[in-house]
Design an enzyme around this catalytic site. Sequence first.
Site, PDB file in Angstrom:
ATOM      1  N   LYS A   1      51.069  49.933  41.778  1.00 31.86           N
ATOM      2  CA  LYS A   1      50.031  48.912  41.564  1.00 31.86           C
ATOM      3  C   LYS A   1      50.186  47.779  42.581  1.00 31.86           C
ATOM      4  O   LYS A   1      49.225  47.381  43.231  1.00 31.86           O
ATOM      5  CB  LYS A   1      50.098  48.353  40.129  1.00 31.86           C
ATOM      6  CG  LYS A   1      49.908  49.419  39.052  1.00 31.86           C
ATOM      7  CD  LYS A   1      49.944  48.834  37.653  1.00 31.86           C
ATOM      8  CE  LYS A   1      51.278  48.247  37.259  1.00 31.86           C
ATOM      9  NZ  LYS A   1      52.361  49.249  37.130  1.00 31.86           N
TER      10      LYS A   1
ATOM     11  N   ARG B   1      48.058  44.902  28.919  1.00 35.06           N
ATOM     12  CA  ARG B   1      49.084  45.916  28.742  1.00 35.06           C
ATOM     13  C   ARG B   1      49.202  46.330  27.290  1.00 35.06           C
ATOM     14  O   ARG B   1      50.047  47.152  26.962  1.00 35.06           O
ATOM     15  CB  ARG B   1      50.410  45.294  29.157  1.00 35.06           C
ATOM     16  CG  ARG B   1      51.127  46.002  30.271  1.00 35.06           C
ATOM     17  CD  ARG B   1      52.356  45.171  30.506  1.00 35.06           C
ATOM     18  NE  ARG B   1      53.286  45.780  31.362  1.00 35.06           N
ATOM     19  CZ  ARG B   1      53.393  45.522  32.666  1.00 35.06           C
ATOM     20  NH1 ARG B   1      52.543  44.723  33.243  1.00 35.06           N
ATOM     21  NH2 ARG B   1      54.343  46.075  33.354  1.00 35.06           N
TER      22      ARG B   1
ATOM     23  N   ARG C   1      63.361  50.623  44.687  1.00 37.00           N
ATOM     24  CA  ARG C   1      62.507  49.512  45.151  1.00 37.00           C
ATOM     25  C   ARG C   1      63.359  48.312  45.572  1.00 37.00           C
ATOM     26  O   ARG C   1      64.340  47.959  44.928  1.00 37.00           O
ATOM     27  CB  ARG C   1      61.557  49.064  44.045  1.00 37.00           C
ATOM     28  CG  ARG C   1      60.796  47.779  44.448  1.00 37.00           C
ATOM     29  CD  ARG C   1      59.689  47.409  43.535  1.00 37.00           C
ATOM     30  NE  ARG C   1      60.029  47.520  42.137  1.00 37.00           N
ATOM     31  CZ  ARG C   1      59.135  47.601  41.167  1.00 37.00           C
ATOM     32  NH1 ARG C   1      57.865  47.572  41.452  1.00 37.00           N
ATOM     33  NH2 ARG C   1      59.519  47.689  39.918  1.00 37.00           N
TER      34      ARG C   1
ATOM     35  N   ARG D   1      65.023  43.903  41.817  1.00 34.28           N
ATOM     36  CA  ARG D   1      64.618  43.277  40.557  1.00 34.28           C
ATOM     37  C   ARG D   1      65.613  43.607  39.452  1.00 34.28           C
ATOM     38  O   ARG D   1      66.134  44.712  39.400  1.00 34.28           O
ATOM     39  CB  ARG D   1      63.214  43.789  40.161  1.00 34.28           C
ATOM     40  CG  ARG D   1      62.101  42.896  40.645  1.00 34.28           C
ATOM     41  CD  ARG D   1      60.745  43.521  40.514  1.00 34.28           C
ATOM     42  NE  ARG D   1      60.409  44.023  39.187  1.00 34.28           N
ATOM     43  CZ  ARG D   1      59.209  44.504  38.859  1.00 34.28           C
ATOM     44  NH1 ARG D   1      58.254  44.528  39.754  1.00 34.28           N
ATOM     45  NH2 ARG D   1      58.976  44.947  37.653  1.00 34.28           N
TER      46      ARG D   1
ATOM     47  N   ARG E   1      60.792  50.704  29.885  1.00 38.86           N
ATOM     48  CA  ARG E   1      59.459  50.316  30.375  1.00 38.86           C
ATOM     49  C   ARG E   1      58.485  51.485  30.271  1.00 38.86           C
ATOM     50  O   ARG E   1      57.321  51.309  29.920  1.00 38.86           O
ATOM     51  CB  ARG E   1      59.558  49.812  31.824  1.00 38.86           C
ATOM     52  CG  ARG E   1      60.166  48.417  31.895  1.00 38.86           C
ATOM     53  CD  ARG E   1      60.754  48.106  33.249  1.00 38.86           C
ATOM     54  NE  ARG E   1      59.766  48.045  34.296  1.00 38.86           N
ATOM     55  CZ  ARG E   1      60.077  48.050  35.599  1.00 38.86           C
ATOM     56  NH1 ARG E   1      61.339  48.119  35.985  1.00 38.86           N
ATOM     57  NH2 ARG E   1      59.123  47.979  36.493  1.00 38.86           N
TER      58      ARG E   1
HETATM   59  P1  AP5 Z   1      55.165  49.188  43.221  1.00 42.37           P
HETATM   60  O1  AP5 Z   1      53.931  49.085  44.045  1.00 42.37           O
HETATM   61  O2  AP5 Z   1      56.097  48.016  43.218  1.00 42.37           O
HETATM   62  O3  AP5 Z   1      54.791  49.652  41.718  1.00 42.37           O
HETATM   63  P2  AP5 Z   1      54.138  48.856  40.524  1.00 42.37           P
HETATM   64  O4  AP5 Z   1      53.185  49.790  39.858  1.00 42.37           O
HETATM   65  O5  AP5 Z   1      53.619  47.529  40.974  1.00 42.37           O
HETATM   66  O6  AP5 Z   1      55.432  48.719  39.634  1.00 42.37           O
HETATM   67  P3  AP5 Z   1      55.997  47.539  38.757  1.00 42.37           P
HETATM   68  O7  AP5 Z   1      57.381  47.975  38.380  1.00 42.37           O
HETATM   69  O8  AP5 Z   1      55.883  46.211  39.454  1.00 42.37           O
HETATM   70  O9  AP5 Z   1      55.088  47.594  37.562  1.00 42.37           O
HETATM   71  P4  AP5 Z   1      55.410  47.109  36.193  1.00 42.37           P
HETATM   72  O10 AP5 Z   1      54.088  47.267  35.578  1.00 42.37           O
HETATM   73  O11 AP5 Z   1      56.538  47.776  35.492  1.00 42.37           O
HETATM   74  O12 AP5 Z   1      56.009  45.638  36.447  1.00 42.37           O
HETATM   75  P5  AP5 Z   1      55.391  44.183  36.342  1.00 42.37           P
HETATM   76  O13 AP5 Z   1      55.924  43.378  37.450  1.00 42.37           O
HETATM   77  O14 AP5 Z   1      53.921  44.230  36.100  1.00 42.37           O
HETATM   78  O15 AP5 Z   1      55.954  50.514  43.682  1.00 42.37           O
HETATM   79  C1  AP5 Z   1      57.214  50.835  43.130  1.00 42.37           C
HETATM   80  C2  AP5 Z   1      58.128  51.401  44.225  1.00 42.37           C
HETATM   81  O16 AP5 Z   1      57.608  52.649  44.684  1.00 42.37           O
HETATM   82  C3  AP5 Z   1      58.232  50.502  45.471  1.00 42.37           C
HETATM   83  O17 AP5 Z   1      59.524  50.588  45.991  1.00 42.37           O
HETATM   84  C4  AP5 Z   1      57.213  51.123  46.463  1.00 42.37           C
HETATM   85  O18 AP5 Z   1      57.598  50.912  47.798  1.00 42.37           O
HETATM   86  C5  AP5 Z   1      57.272  52.595  46.071  1.00 42.37           C
HETATM   87  N1  AP5 Z   1      55.973  53.258  46.201  1.00 42.37           N
HETATM   88  C6  AP5 Z   1      54.730  52.721  45.960  1.00 42.37           C
HETATM   89  N2  AP5 Z   1      53.789  53.665  46.170  1.00 42.37           N
HETATM   90  C7  AP5 Z   1      54.450  54.800  46.519  1.00 42.37           C
HETATM   91  C8  AP5 Z   1      54.029  56.121  46.863  1.00 42.37           C
HETATM   92  N3  AP5 Z   1      52.740  56.435  46.868  1.00 42.37           N
HETATM   93  N4  AP5 Z   1      54.991  57.037  47.176  1.00 42.37           N
HETATM   94  C9  AP5 Z   1      56.310  56.726  47.151  1.00 42.37           C
HETATM   95  N5  AP5 Z   1      56.762  55.476  46.846  1.00 42.37           N
HETATM   96  C10 AP5 Z   1      55.839  54.540  46.545  1.00 42.37           C
HETATM   97  O19 AP5 Z   1      56.039  43.706  34.945  1.00 42.37           O
HETATM   98  C11 AP5 Z   1      57.412  43.467  34.827  1.00 42.37           C
HETATM   99  C12 AP5 Z   1      57.742  43.016  33.416  1.00 42.37           C
HETATM  100  O20 AP5 Z   1      57.045  41.785  33.131  1.00 42.37           O
HETATM  101  C13 AP5 Z   1      57.308  43.975  32.289  1.00 42.37           C
HETATM  102  O21 AP5 Z   1      58.242  44.993  32.039  1.00 42.37           O
HETATM  103  C14 AP5 Z   1      57.174  42.990  31.116  1.00 42.37           C
HETATM  104  O22 AP5 Z   1      58.429  42.648  30.579  1.00 42.37           O
HETATM  105  C15 AP5 Z   1      56.580  41.757  31.781  1.00 42.37           C
HETATM  106  N6  AP5 Z   1      55.106  41.769  31.763  1.00 42.37           N
HETATM  107  C16 AP5 Z   1      54.273  41.781  32.854  1.00 42.37           C
HETATM  108  N7  AP5 Z   1      52.995  41.809  32.475  1.00 42.37           N
HETATM  109  C17 AP5 Z   1      52.994  41.799  31.121  1.00 42.37           C
HETATM  110  C18 AP5 Z   1      51.965  41.832  30.150  1.00 42.37           C
HETATM  111  N8  AP5 Z   1      50.666  41.888  30.502  1.00 42.37           N
HETATM  112  N9  AP5 Z   1      52.321  41.826  28.848  1.00 42.37           N
HETATM  113  C19 AP5 Z   1      53.619  41.783  28.458  1.00 42.37           C
HETATM  114  N10 AP5 Z   1      54.644  41.759  29.335  1.00 42.37           N
HETATM  115  C20 AP5 Z   1      54.337  41.757  30.652  1.00 42.37           C
END
Ligand code: AP5
Length: 207
Positions: free
Chosen positions: A13, A88, A127, A155, A166
């Site tokens: 994402k 979410r 990552r 992270r 997660r």
């Molecule tokens: P990346 O692009 O970083 O993936 P992402 O989908 O953004 O993953 P996140 O881990 O950031 O998503 P998340 O939803 O768990 O975390 P968030 O920060 O929202 O890619 C991942 C890796 O793969 C990178 O190294 C990249 O280089 C690689 N990659 C990308 N595309 C690729 C491909 N095509 N092929 C190979 N490699 C690839 O949330 C974190 C925490 O915050 C949550 O767990 C929760 O505690 C809290 N939180 C956030 N939002 C909420 C909410 N709305 N409600 C409640 N809690 C929340």
Amino acid sequence: MRMILVGPPGAGKGTQAAKLVDRHKITHISTGDMLRAAVAEGSELGKQADGFMRSGQLVPDDLVIALVIERIAKPDCATGFMLDGFPRTRPQAEALDAELKKAGVALDVVLLIEVPDELIIERITGRRMDPDTGDIYHVQFNPAPAEVAGRLIQRKDDTAEACKARLEKYHSETAPIVPFYEEQGLIKRVDGVGAPAEIGERIAAIL
Ligand code: AP5
């Protein structure tokens, strides 16, 4: 354009959001980034969110909903926004719906990036992030240039254990928002397996 990016942790994402922001000049709102900034600042919200985030649990709905409602009311969201990582849960989706109705605006698309669970762990544990720019890298799939490599950080929730939690939360709490948006005809599915550039092209074709 008002859009939502949905997908499991590590689906790409954030990686795709960076491309979309460049292309569409749209305001990017990542609740994960906002919460990590609150933790780093040591604000009241950050103190409350930290433990949930480290262990891979969701931050309680009331905290996140308030954060997003306040954010989308800002002037830079008047002509559109891209929500990344929100909603979410079903209550978050309903709260957003109510808020948008109140403002007399509607979503254009909910982009669902699909990646099988077995690919997620290696994406998450490999990552690395640039703390200065927020750029996302991967030790194997997207290595950082030498001049950046020395300052990369991992992270706190990018451990195998937190990643498992997660993923479980994604399936139990977040996947149920898909039928909610499907009923509204807003869901567009994108295969998230392949090179990031290839996935970017799939998204561009949809949009
Ligand atoms: P990346 O692009 O970083 O993936 P992402 O989908 O953004 O993953 P996140 O881990 O950031 O998503 P998340 O939803 O768990 O975390 P968030 O920060 O929202 O890619 C991942 C890796 O793969 C990178 O190294 C990249 O280089 C690689 N990659 C990308 N595309 C690729 C491909 N095509 N092929 C190979 N490699 C690839 O949330 C974190 C925490 O915050 C949550 O767990 C929760 O505690 C809290 N939180 C956030 N939002 C909420 C909410 N709305 N409600 C409640 N809690 C929340």
